[in-house]
Motif scaffolding. Sequence first.
Motif, PDB file in Angstrom:
ATOM      1  N   GLY A 175       0.841  -1.211   0.000  1.00  0.00           N
ATOM      2  CA  GLY A 175       0.000   0.000   0.000  1.00  0.00           C
ATOM      3  C   GLY A 175       0.863   1.241   0.000  1.00  0.00           C
ATOM      4  O   GLY A 175       1.900   1.298   0.665  1.00  0.00           O
ATOM      5  N   VAL A 176       0.443   2.246  -0.762  1.00  0.00           N
ATOM      6  CA  VAL A 176       1.155   3.534  -0.717  1.00  0.00           C
ATOM      7  C   VAL A 176       0.139   4.646  -0.475  1.00  0.00           C
ATOM      8  O   VAL A 176      -1.021   4.536  -0.847  1.00  0.00           O
ATOM      9  N   GLN A 177       0.586   5.685   0.163  1.00  0.00           N
ATOM     10  CA  GLN A 177      -0.228   6.870   0.406  1.00  0.00           C
ATOM     11  C   GLN A 177       0.761   7.992   0.693  1.00  0.00           C
ATOM     12  O   GLN A 177       1.954   7.815   0.441  1.00  0.00           O
ATOM     13  N   CYS A 178       0.297   9.124   1.196  1.00  0.00           N
ATOM     14  CA  CYS A 178       1.261  10.166   1.568  1.00  0.00           C
ATOM     15  C   CYS A 178       2.105   9.644   2.717  1.00  0.00           C
ATOM     16  O   CYS A 178       1.593   9.093   3.678  1.00  0.00           O
ATOM     17  N   PHE A 179       3.426   9.812   2.617  1.00  0.00           N
ATOM     18  CA  PHE A 179       4.318   9.269   3.631  1.00  0.00           C
ATOM     19  C   PHE A 179       4.683  10.281   4.718  1.00  0.00           C
ATOM     20  O   PHE A 179       5.512  10.015   5.558  1.00  0.00           O
ATOM     21  N   GLN A 180       4.047  11.464   4.683  1.00  0.00           N
ATOM     22  CA  GLN A 180       4.254  12.497   5.709  1.00  0.00           C
ATOM     23  C   GLN A 180       5.753  12.724   5.953  1.00  0.00           C
ATOM     24  O   GLN A 180       6.246  12.584   7.068  1.00  0.00           O
ATOM     25  N   CYS A 181       6.459  13.102   4.892  1.00  0.00           N
ATOM     26  CA  CYS A 181       7.905  13.289   4.975  1.00  0.00           C
ATOM     27  C   CYS A 181       8.269  14.382   5.977  1.00  0.00           C
ATOM     28  O   CYS A 181       7.592  15.396   6.084  1.00  0.00           O
ATOM     29  N   GLU A 182       9.379  14.129   6.671  1.00  0.00           N
ATOM     30  CA  GLU A 182       9.875  15.163   7.581  1.00  0.00           C
ATOM     31  C   GLU A 182      10.506  16.296   6.779  1.00  0.00           C
ATOM     32  O   GLU A 182      10.386  17.466   7.132  1.00  0.00           O
ATOM     33  N   ASN A 183      11.169  15.924   5.683  1.00  0.00           N
ATOM     34  CA  ASN A 183      11.783  16.920   4.799  1.00  0.00           C
ATOM     35  C   ASN A 183      10.968  16.907   3.490  1.00  0.00           C
ATOM     36  O   ASN A 183      11.388  16.372   2.493  1.00  0.00           O
ATOM     37  N   ALA A 184       9.779  17.479   3.564  1.00  0.00           N
ATOM     38  CA  ALA A 184       8.802  17.273   2.498  1.00  0.00           C
ATOM     39  C   ALA A 184       9.042  18.216   1.322  1.00  0.00           C
ATOM     40  O   ALA A 184       9.028  19.434   1.485  1.00  0.00           O
ATOM     41  N   PRO A 185       9.281  17.661   0.121  1.00  0.00           N
ATOM     42  CA  PRO A 185       9.485  18.518  -1.054  1.00  0.00           C
ATOM     43  C   PRO A 185       8.268  19.368  -1.379  1.00  0.00           C
ATOM     44  O   PRO A 185       8.399  20.478  -1.911  1.00  0.00           O
ATOM     45  N   CYS A 186       7.067  18.864  -1.071  1.00  0.00           N
ATOM     46  CA  CYS A 186       5.846  19.611  -1.398  1.00  0.00           C
ATOM     47  C   CYS A 186       5.768  20.892  -0.576  1.00  0.00           C
ATOM     48  O   CYS A 186       5.362  21.939  -1.072  1.00  0.00           O
ATOM     49  N   VAL A 187       6.158  20.782   0.699  1.00  0.00           N
ATOM     50  CA  VAL A 187       6.098  21.958   1.580  1.00  0.00           C
ATOM     51  C   VAL A 187       7.058  23.039   1.075  1.00  0.00           C
ATOM     52  O   VAL A 187       6.745  24.228   1.064  1.00  0.00           O
ATOM     53  N   LYS A 188       8.211  22.570   0.615  1.00  0.00           N
ATOM     54  CA  LYS A 188       9.207  23.502   0.100  1.00  0.00           C
ATOM     55  C   LYS A 188       8.717  24.197  -1.169  1.00  0.00           C
ATOM     56  O   LYS A 188       9.035  25.347  -1.425  1.00  0.00           O
ATOM     57  N   ALA A 189       7.947  23.452  -1.975  1.00  0.00           N
ATOM     58  CA  ALA A 189       7.546  23.969  -3.275  1.00  0.00           C
ATOM     59  C   ALA A 189       6.462  25.038  -3.176  1.00  0.00           C
ATOM     60  O   ALA A 189       6.434  25.963  -3.981  1.00  0.00           O
TER      61      ALA A 189
END
Lengths: 322, 411
Positions: A175-189
């Motif tokens: 299963g895949v979904q949002c992985f809630q990254c600590e260093n999230a590229p989306c937040v940076k973008a």
Amino acid sequence: MNSPKKKEGQMKKKDMPDTQCSRRSFLKTTSIAAAAGSASLVTGCIPGKNSGSSEEFKLKWEEYFKEHYRLMTQEEKDATISRLVRLAKLQRGLDLQMSSRPAREQVLYGYAFNISRCEGYMDCVKACVKENNLDRKSKTQYIRIFEMEPGQLDPSTGDAKYFHEVPVDNKFYMGVQCFQCENAPCVKACPTKATWREPDGIVVVDYDWCIGCRYCMAACPYWGRRFNWGKPEIPDEEVTTKQHYLGNRIRPMGKVEKCTFCVQRTREGKLPACAEACPTGSRVFGNLLDPDSEIRYVLKHKKVFRMKEELGTDPKFWYFID
Amino acid sequence: MSTTSQKGFLSFLYDCFRWNMQGSLSFQIFRLLLFAAMAFGIYAYSYQARSGLEVTGMSNIVSWGFYISNFTFLVGVAAAAVMLILPAYMFHDPDFHRVVIIGEGVAVGALVMCLSFITVDLGGPLQAWHLIPGIGQFNFPTSILAWDVLVLNGYLLLNALVPMYILYCHYKGQKADERKYRPFVFLSIFWAFSIHMVTAFLYQGLPARPFWNNPLMGPRFLASAFAAGPSLIILVLAVVHNFTNYKLDKKVFHKLRLIIVISAIINLIMLFSEIFKEFYFPTHHSIAATYLFFGLEGHDALVPWIWTSISGNIIATLILAFNPGDNNPKVLLPACFLLFIAIWMEKGIGLIVPGLIPSPMGEVVDYLPTWVELGVTLGIFALGITVVTWLIHPALILEERYEKMRASKMD
């Protein structure tokens, strides 16, 4: 913007005949074009003669000029929530309970997925769609289950469109979904800071602050984000009414959304809908800061790995093998 | 002439407007056609605004399409004005000095189109004020998109205000004070490179997309822009030369051709370098390039597109390099047109769409723009051309008057 009541209000204002359908739709189009940028488009309606719509207009007007969620005081958060609840009542007759509950102290959420146990039933997907008020028309899913060939660990080699009885011999499921990254590229973008990582590790979107540029979608290496290409459609009787401002509230058209580990549930101490629905116990969710939690047990005693570690995004989602 | 020197800025604007209302019948019909195209664009956009972006061909996998492709390409066209500005203002090249105003007009038109394409691509255009520093939340310097907003608007201002100042001085019958505008010209030269580099960084900075995550992207953007932009400018200059009283020297076409040839050759070398990297030892990161050039899992919508583009690119570059007609416009102009279209195909859809295919989860889909996207795009192109004509038409009348006035003073 598309509720029938408002369209009617707009029609009356413009004195259009109801009978000629093609002409009517043509006039509607041109009139909207003419009004671009004006208050009518800003709020999606013009106060009509019917009572009630003036209240709706006022609420939408106030909603339009509200602040970014993170800059709101608690009073402002309460005010916007009461406006959204009232609007849902006016527009669809829904009785919502909406929360703005902040992250709990000393909590950092983590998730682990047991790839030797999952059998691909997709109960998690179903529960997620229901819980998070996902658009039924476009069949939006936060979770995808990939049917994998042995010898592979990269979901891009798997098949997420399988439609047959599961489990299949000699296949496994991931299963895949949002992985809630600590260093999230989306937040940076994000150019408007409309998406950010909460103190409990959940990456959230302020749907009303997002401008819909979709740069975050291009930036996400895990395809964790979805866009509301049209106005989300959820039948009234299927709407989950217990909502969170940053979670499962019904999204406006043209905004980005994503998995929030069911922030409306997890901040109340419950499991995310997917973890609760899983019939095989493949999904482990918990507080990474609590040494006695199941997630900590898994991380300590199982062989775990994360997807695309080489990108340095530091996801809070692990896979493990029994 | 001396009477105009007393007039102020408002009458300058009014006269520009008045001159724009004049012009031959065919010119006015051309403008009416542009207005009709814009009206169709507004109709298509209003349909999109009501129904949402679901009426476009985009999806959660191909989340950027025709709009962002055109935006990306047009940034290059805008940046290419620097190829006129640099020789005109820095080296005081007389040939370029006479045409630099046209280049700046084209740049302003291209920037208006860029900003329009971004706006129509937004899911929430009415929330665009969230970007404005001060009242919104501007994620600067973290987000490259925030940088792009800054550099594009800054370049638009520079390219609008410097020529406006010079024209206004000429309108008053004075020579423009070089000490006043020269620092801004310096700035705009630096800025032209920055708009294209920043736009490249928009894509280059995404490790999620190996097709874009390539250090050659910025330099290659510049090379292709300095080929496509001057090609367009040659075409515009040919129109000006043939249909107005503002006659140009043949030398300027020759000089522009040299700029185009050098840029186009550098562009092709870099293209070859990229193709080598993708296909000599194909890795997991070459999948998008495989999709683009050869198709993947039965999806091959872009294969004829990219090969047409590359063929056009090579043919046009060869023609311009060997110059068989010896700057004969009948050879030069079609070659420039071919090169412009070929680079548009490659630096637009050929760059943006394969970056998103396959999705990071390996899913392959094709993308085709719908009539809504084509209609809105047509409208925006019409808007851009309208802006260019509205700027260049009065500017050339002014320049012609100023030249005559100086010539009569000399006598």
